[in-house]
Each structure stands twice: as C-alpha cells, then as structure tokens.
Write a protein that holds these residues in place. Structure first.
Motif, PDB file in Angstrom:
ATOM      1  N   PHE A 175     -14.616  -1.219  -1.036  1.00 39.02           N
ATOM      2  CA  PHE A 175     -13.887  -0.401  -0.071  1.00 39.02           C
ATOM      3  C   PHE A 175     -14.696   0.849   0.286  1.00 39.02           C
ATOM      4  O   PHE A 175     -15.264   1.488  -0.598  1.00 39.02           O
ATOM      5  CB  PHE A 175     -12.531   0.011  -0.664  1.00 39.02           C
ATOM      6  CG  PHE A 175     -11.706   0.857   0.250  1.00 39.02           C
ATOM      7  CD1 PHE A 175     -11.013   0.280   1.318  1.00 39.02           C
ATOM      8  CD2 PHE A 175     -11.623   2.224   0.059  1.00 39.02           C
ATOM      9  CE1 PHE A 175     -10.255   1.073   2.160  1.00 39.02           C
ATOM     10  CE2 PHE A 175     -10.868   3.016   0.905  1.00 39.02           C
ATOM     11  CZ  PHE A 175     -10.186   2.432   1.947  1.00 39.02           C
ATOM     12  N   PRO A 176     -14.701   1.177   1.592  1.00 46.28           N
ATOM     13  CA  PRO A 176     -14.196   0.404   2.740  1.00 46.28           C
ATOM     14  C   PRO A 176     -15.171  -0.716   3.129  1.00 46.28           C
ATOM     15  O   PRO A 176     -16.359  -0.479   3.329  1.00 46.28           O
ATOM     16  CB  PRO A 176     -14.076   1.447   3.855  1.00 46.28           C
ATOM     17  CG  PRO A 176     -15.064   2.514   3.475  1.00 46.28           C
ATOM     18  CD  PRO A 176     -15.198   2.507   1.985  1.00 46.28           C
TER      19      PRO A 176
ATOM     20  N   THR B 184     -11.864  -4.980   1.294  1.00 41.37           N
ATOM     21  CA  THR B 184     -10.682  -4.548   2.035  1.00 41.37           C
ATOM     22  C   THR B 184     -11.131  -3.538   3.076  1.00 41.37           C
ATOM     23  O   THR B 184     -11.904  -2.626   2.760  1.00 41.37           O
ATOM     24  CB  THR B 184      -9.641  -3.916   1.097  1.00 41.37           C
ATOM     25  OG1 THR B 184      -9.224  -4.867   0.130  1.00 41.37           O
ATOM     26  CG2 THR B 184      -8.433  -3.442   1.880  1.00 41.37           C
ATOM     27  N   GLY B 185     -10.658  -3.695   4.298  1.00 43.62           N
ATOM     28  CA  GLY B 185     -11.149  -2.878   5.406  1.00 43.62           C
ATOM     29  C   GLY B 185     -12.296  -3.618   6.072  1.00 43.62           C
ATOM     30  O   GLY B 185     -13.243  -4.033   5.409  1.00 43.62           O
ATOM     31  N   GLY B 186     -12.196  -3.829   7.368  1.00 40.88           N
ATOM     32  CA  GLY B 186     -13.247  -4.554   8.061  1.00 40.88           C
ATOM     33  C   GLY B 186     -13.145  -6.060   7.926  1.00 40.88           C
ATOM     34  O   GLY B 186     -14.096  -6.782   8.210  1.00 40.88           O
TER      35      GLY B 186
ATOM     36  N   ASP C 286     -15.782  -2.441   5.777  1.00 40.33           N
ATOM     37  CA  ASP C 286     -16.525  -2.439   7.049  1.00 40.33           C
ATOM     38  C   ASP C 286     -17.749  -1.531   6.974  1.00 40.33           C
ATOM     39  O   ASP C 286     -18.693  -1.694   7.756  1.00 40.33           O
ATOM     40  CB  ASP C 286     -15.617  -2.027   8.216  1.00 40.33           C
ATOM     41  CG  ASP C 286     -14.885  -0.722   7.979  1.00 40.33           C
ATOM     42  OD1 ASP C 286     -14.917  -0.217   6.841  1.00 40.33           O
ATOM     43  OD2 ASP C 286     -14.278  -0.209   8.928  1.00 40.33           O
TER      44      ASP C 286
ATOM     45  N   THR D  35       0.848  -1.197   0.000  1.00 41.92           N
ATOM     46  CA  THR D  35       0.000   0.000   0.000  1.00 41.92           C
ATOM     47  C   THR D  35       0.883   1.246   0.000  1.00 41.92           C
ATOM     48  O   THR D  35       1.288   1.738   1.054  1.00 41.92           O
ATOM     49  CB  THR D  35      -0.954   0.001   1.210  1.00 41.92           C
ATOM     50  OG1 THR D  35      -0.197  -0.207   2.403  1.00 41.92           O
ATOM     51  CG2 THR D  35      -1.973  -1.110   1.076  1.00 41.92           C
TER      52      THR D  35
END
Length: 222
Positions: free
Chosen positions: A140-141, A165-167, A143, A48
């Motif tokens: 994304f995100p 991605t995320g959560g 969550d 990243t």
C-alpha cells in the motif's frame, strides 16, 4: 471473537483472490452491500473503519454475516493501533488490515491468533512483518508501487505473499498484471464498489461486478 482461524482466513484470501473494501456509516445500506458482494461470490470483506462510530456499524455487520451469510469472513481495515485492533477483534473481526507496520498491532493480533496484514512499502518492512508472523503483506498504496515492485520482491523472497490495495481495478489487463507479478490476492475498493453504485443503490450491478471480477481473477491466475 474471530469465527475463523488465521490459517482459514489466509487460505480463503488465496483461494478467492479478491477482497472487497468498503465503508459506510449507514448500517442497513452496508448490509445490502455486504449481501451483494456475498451473492457475487466474495467470501471476505474488509470494512475500512474510517468514520465515527464505525465500530458500531462493524459489530452489526458481523452479527448479520454470522446469522445470514454462512462462510462470510469479516475483517477490518484502516486500523492504526493495538487498542483499535483489540476493539474490533472483540466485535468479531477475523482479520485486521493496517496502513502501516506497527509491532503493537502484530502482538495484539498474534495473541488471539487473528490474521493481520500490515501496509508495507519496502523489502525491509515486508521482512520485518514476516518476522513478526505476518502471513500476507499488504502492499500500500498499490498504484504507487505497481506490479513491477511485486516482481522485484518475489525474486529474493519467493515465499512472500502480497496483497496490493489501491490501484487495483476489476479489468482483465489490470488484474492480469498483478497476478502475473505474483500477488496472492488483491484488495479492491471504490473501483469495485463505486460511488455511483452506492448513490443509486444498484446492488444487482454490484453483485454482477463482483462475479465478473472473481471470474477474471480465476482466468488470469497461473
């Protein structure tokens, strides 16, 4: 130039089901993190690129992977424009992940047959990404949207491949919810490669955590 075709990358994403996400400005530390993930069974890494001179670290990591970690597919994340995508592709990026859908990035990646995965948050964005040739869409995100959103998308578009991605956490409950909803793979960052692991340089724990997460993914998949 990419070492792996976009179809090979998409297949590896589908087969392994998980992509570790990581950034650090220290090259030697980053190599150790990459090696621990590789030894744990990961075969993709999304670097990243969020810091100054991140491209220099990525270039060294890619050369290290080619020389020492056969089969490791290096990609780059947090790419925000076509110029950045082109820079990282020239440094050997095999896939490009973006936080948003940008057609200039799609064109740059498609020209070189490099897999690109744009961050999308609506069915309209996802459909446009697929029209532009996207194989696997990044949710994304993750969550914010959750597994229920994935179920909603897969209803009218069962062909859509999604990577949240995320959560995403390396727990059975969390991973089961995502894969039951129909995701193709997941991206996992700080919940897998934690600040504590980096601070303590506990690469043995990271290797084991990656093994455990991949085992859970394999177990919960239908």
């Amino acid at each position: 130039m990419a070492q792996f075709s976009r179809l090979e990358v998409a297949q590896a994403m589908k087969e392994t089901g998980m992509i570790p996400l990581f950034f650090h400005s220290d090259i030697e530390l980053s190599k150790k993190v990459l090696k621990a993930c590789y030894d744990g069974g990961a075969r993709l890494m999304e670097f990243t690129a969020r810091g100054d001179f991140a491209h220099e670290v990525f270039g060294e990591l890619t050369k290290y992977a080619i020389a020492e970690l056969p089969g490791m597919i290096m990609g780059v994340g947090s790419v925000t424009d076509a110029g950045q995508a082109s820079l990282y592709m020239s440094l050997g990026a095999n896939f490009v992940v973006t936080p948003v859908l940008r057609e200039d990035i799609a064109i740059a990646c498609n020209r070189k047959k490099v897999l690109w995965s744009p961050g999308c948050g609506t069915l309209t964005e996802i459909t446009r990404a697929e029209e532009l040739g996207c194989e696997i869409v990044k949710l994304f995100p993750g969550d914010i949207y959750g597994p229920q959103f994935v179920k909603g998308i897969k209803g009218p578009q069962p062909w859509t491949s999604i990577m949240p991605t995320g959560g995403v956490s390396p727990t059975e409950d969390n991973l089961k919810a995502w894969f039951d909803a129909g995701v193709t793979c997941v991206g996992m960052g700080s919940k897998l490669i934690s600040k504590d692991i980096i601070a303590n340089k506990d690469y043995a724990k990271l290797e084991q955590d990656v093994k455990d997460a991949l085992a859970i993914v394999k177990a919960v998949r239908k």
